[in-house]
Scaffold this active site. Structure first.
Site, mmCIF file in Angstrom:
data_model
loop_
_atom_site.group_PDB
_atom_site.id
_atom_site.type_symbol
_atom_site.label_atom_id
_atom_site.label_comp_id
_atom_site.label_asym_id
_atom_site.label_seq_id
_atom_site.Cartn_x
_atom_site.Cartn_y
_atom_site.Cartn_z
ATOM 1 N N GLU A 65 -4.009 16.398 -4.656
ATOM 2 C CA GLU A 65 -5.169 16.598 -3.794
ATOM 3 C C GLU A 65 -5.218 18.045 -3.317
ATOM 4 O OE1 GLU A 65 -4.558 13.642 -0.799
ATOM 5 O OE2 GLU A 65 -3.341 14.971 0.459
ATOM 6 N N LYS B 297 -0.541 5.006 -1.391
ATOM 7 C CA LYS B 297 -1.453 5.974 -0.789
ATOM 8 C C LYS B 297 -2.774 6.088 -1.542
ATOM 9 C CE LYS B 297 2.104 8.752 1.448
ATOM 10 N NZ LYS B 297 2.685 10.102 1.632
ATOM 11 N N ARG C 221 1.978 -0.621 11.089
ATOM 12 C CA ARG C 221 3.000 -1.108 12.026
ATOM 13 C C ARG C 221 2.962 -0.238 13.269
ATOM 14 N NH1 ARG C 221 5.405 4.013 11.488
ATOM 15 N NH2 ARG C 221 5.859 4.498 9.315
#
Length: 509
Positions: free
Chosen positions: A202, A118, A295
């Site tokens: 975050e 990430k 995907r």
């Protein structure tokens, strides 16, 4: 002309069948793989060919790269579709597939290598001018460092696993008193699930909603975004209900998030299907990039309904090297679609996964109803894999109409043998907050006690009805038994009158 002759689907359950339907409709042969647990599963029966790849645990079967590639070679397949989950975002799997001369239906290993976790995604997003949540782009090594970062960006904050997925390791922290314990817990969860204890921090969004876009690209630099999906209804950071388009954003905000998604795709030369995930605050109207899923997405179905595009067929054609057949201007939103993930879970018991045999199964039908299922009567729901057993997708000209279709379809959907999330969804669709779009990612956790109370009342009502029916049947059976006894004791008139007549010499036989 079909792009391939034979496609092996390296997955199971509903997504395997969904991909195989597209493969067959395109004039190609579909090949299944299966573990011991799935020997008699519907996806195995539906395929043109099927190959055993190992024992039931996923690590020995659906995650076993060598066995899957070997099965593809035995089947003489010329392409491999990974579905979602399992090996779908594993660059080593892509390389092994391509090494033996087969086509991987998805992005290249090189693209996947650019986004190994990430934090890689956030770095690329910032480089491409895509908004990201405030916070450092490196893992936080200690509690002291976490406290310093939190002080700089301000509470509340989110702790996240750098190598994570499926919501594992995500913890919201509201103040410094909670941080030390939450930091250590997030590290443990991350290491247990992904073998990595790297955590990043975050800034948490205000009243967050989960919005994602459907990125589509070919190998020649052409991109479109098939609009967005709202995935805010979640439990433990895992999606339950998805809908398209989002009821939470304006057309201007939609345009902004589409442009940001295309910039990201161009930055890494992405191709085929990808899902750009964002957190959105309706208070500040800010979008922040979360990650890209490389995907086909579980909830691709709602996008198919509102755009008329078969995303799986398109994914196959793009992987084969075809050009993107339309532009952004060609795409239009038509109506509204909602998907319900039918999980074999008990909402009354902390969504505990269920295992067992399907004893009764009846799918809903009618206008605006689609079911992507991986079960039938007699199917064993094993404990080794994700509890998703099917997906119910409904469509209407408006969101209100789609909700009405959804409630009717949920009432018509009958599954016996395992508990499912269907009763919970019925309650959600009757909640005014859901109708009005007044929800955040904390919707389920905030209302779970109310839902549990209603579900318990419904269970008690069903038990009371079952007892009443049982007692009624018992009383009826006893009455019938008494009648039989009375009939046996009563004089037999045939015998009585028959003997009397036979003894009467005037009767002629």
């Amino acid at each position: 002309m079909p792009p391939f002759n034979k496609v092996l689907v390296a997955n199971r359950g509903e997504i395997a069948i969904r991909v195989m339907k597209a493969v067959k409709e395109m004039g190609m042969k579909a090949v299944a793989v299966y573990s011991d647990a799935d020997k008699y599963a519907p996806h195995v029966k539906y395929a043109d060919e099927a190959y055993w790849i190992g024992p039931s645990p996923a690590i020995e079967s659906y995650l076993n790269i060598d066995r899957i590639v070997d099965a593809a070679l035995k089947a003489h397949a010329d392409a491999v579709h990974p579905g979602y989950g399992f090996l779908s975002e594993n660059p080593r799997f892509v390389r092994e597939v391509e090494k033996v001369g087969l086509t991987f239906i998805g992005p290249s290993a090189e693209v996947m290598d650019k986004i190994k976790d990430k934090l890689d995604g956030k770095r690329i997003a910032r480089k491409a001018g895509v908004p990201t949540s405030p916070g450092p782009l490196t893992p936080v090594e200690s509690v002291d460092e976490a406290l310093k970062v939190a002080e700089e960006i301000g509470y509340p904050i989110m702790l996240k696993a750098a190598g994570g997925g499926a919501g594992v390791g995500i913890i919201k922290v509201d103040n410094s008193a909670e941080l030390a314990e939450a930091f250590e817990r997030s590290k443990r969860l991350s290491y247990s699930a992904f073998g990595r204890a790297e955590i990043y921090i975050e800034k948490a969004a205000v009243k967050p909603k989960h919005i994602e876009t459907q990125l589509i690209g070919d190998k020649y630099g052409n991109y479109v975004v098939a609009f967005e999906r709202e995935c805010t209804i979640q439990r433990r950071n895992q999606k339950l209900i998805e809908e398209a388009p989002s009821p939470s954003i304006t057309w201007e905000e939609r345009k902004t998030i589409i442009e940001a998604s295309i910039r990201f795709g161009k930055e890494i030369n992405y191709f085929t299907l990808g899902t750009m995930e964002f957190v959105y605050s309706p208070v500040t109207h800010d979008f922040y990039f979360l990650e890209i899923n490389k995907r086909v997405q579980v909830e691709h179905t709602v996008t198919e309904f509102i755009t008329g595009i078969d995303l799986v067929k398109l994914q196959i054609r793009l992987a084969a090297g075809e050009y993107l057949p339309f532009s952004q201007e060609d795409l239009k939103i038509r109506g509204h679609a909602i998907q319900f993930r039918i999980n074999a879970e008990d909402p009354l018991n902390e969504f505990t996964p269920q295992s067992g045999y399907i004893t009764y199964y009846k799918e809903p039908t009618g206008p605006g109803v689609r079911v992507d299922s991986g079960i039938e009567v007699g199917t064993w729901v094993p404990p080794y894999y994700d509890p998703l057993v099917s997906k119910l997708i409904v469509y209407g000209q408006s969101r209100d109409y789609a909700i009405q279709v959804g409630l009717r379809a949920l009432n018509d959907y009958k599954i016996g043998g395992v508990k499912t999330t269907i009763p919970l969804y019925k309650l959600i669709l009757q909640d005014p907050d859901f109708w009005e779009g007044n929800f955040t990612t904390a919707y389920i956790s905030e209302k779970i006690q109310y839902f549990k109370q209603k579900l318990t009342e419904e269970e008690e009502r069903k038990v009371a009805i079952a007892i009443a029916l049982y007692n009624r049947g018992l009383l009826k059976r006893k009455a019938e038994e008494k009648k039989i006894i009375r009939d046996e004791r009563a004089p037999n008139k045939w015998k009585t009158y028959g003997i009397a007549l036979q003894s009467n010499t005037r009767v002629m036989w």
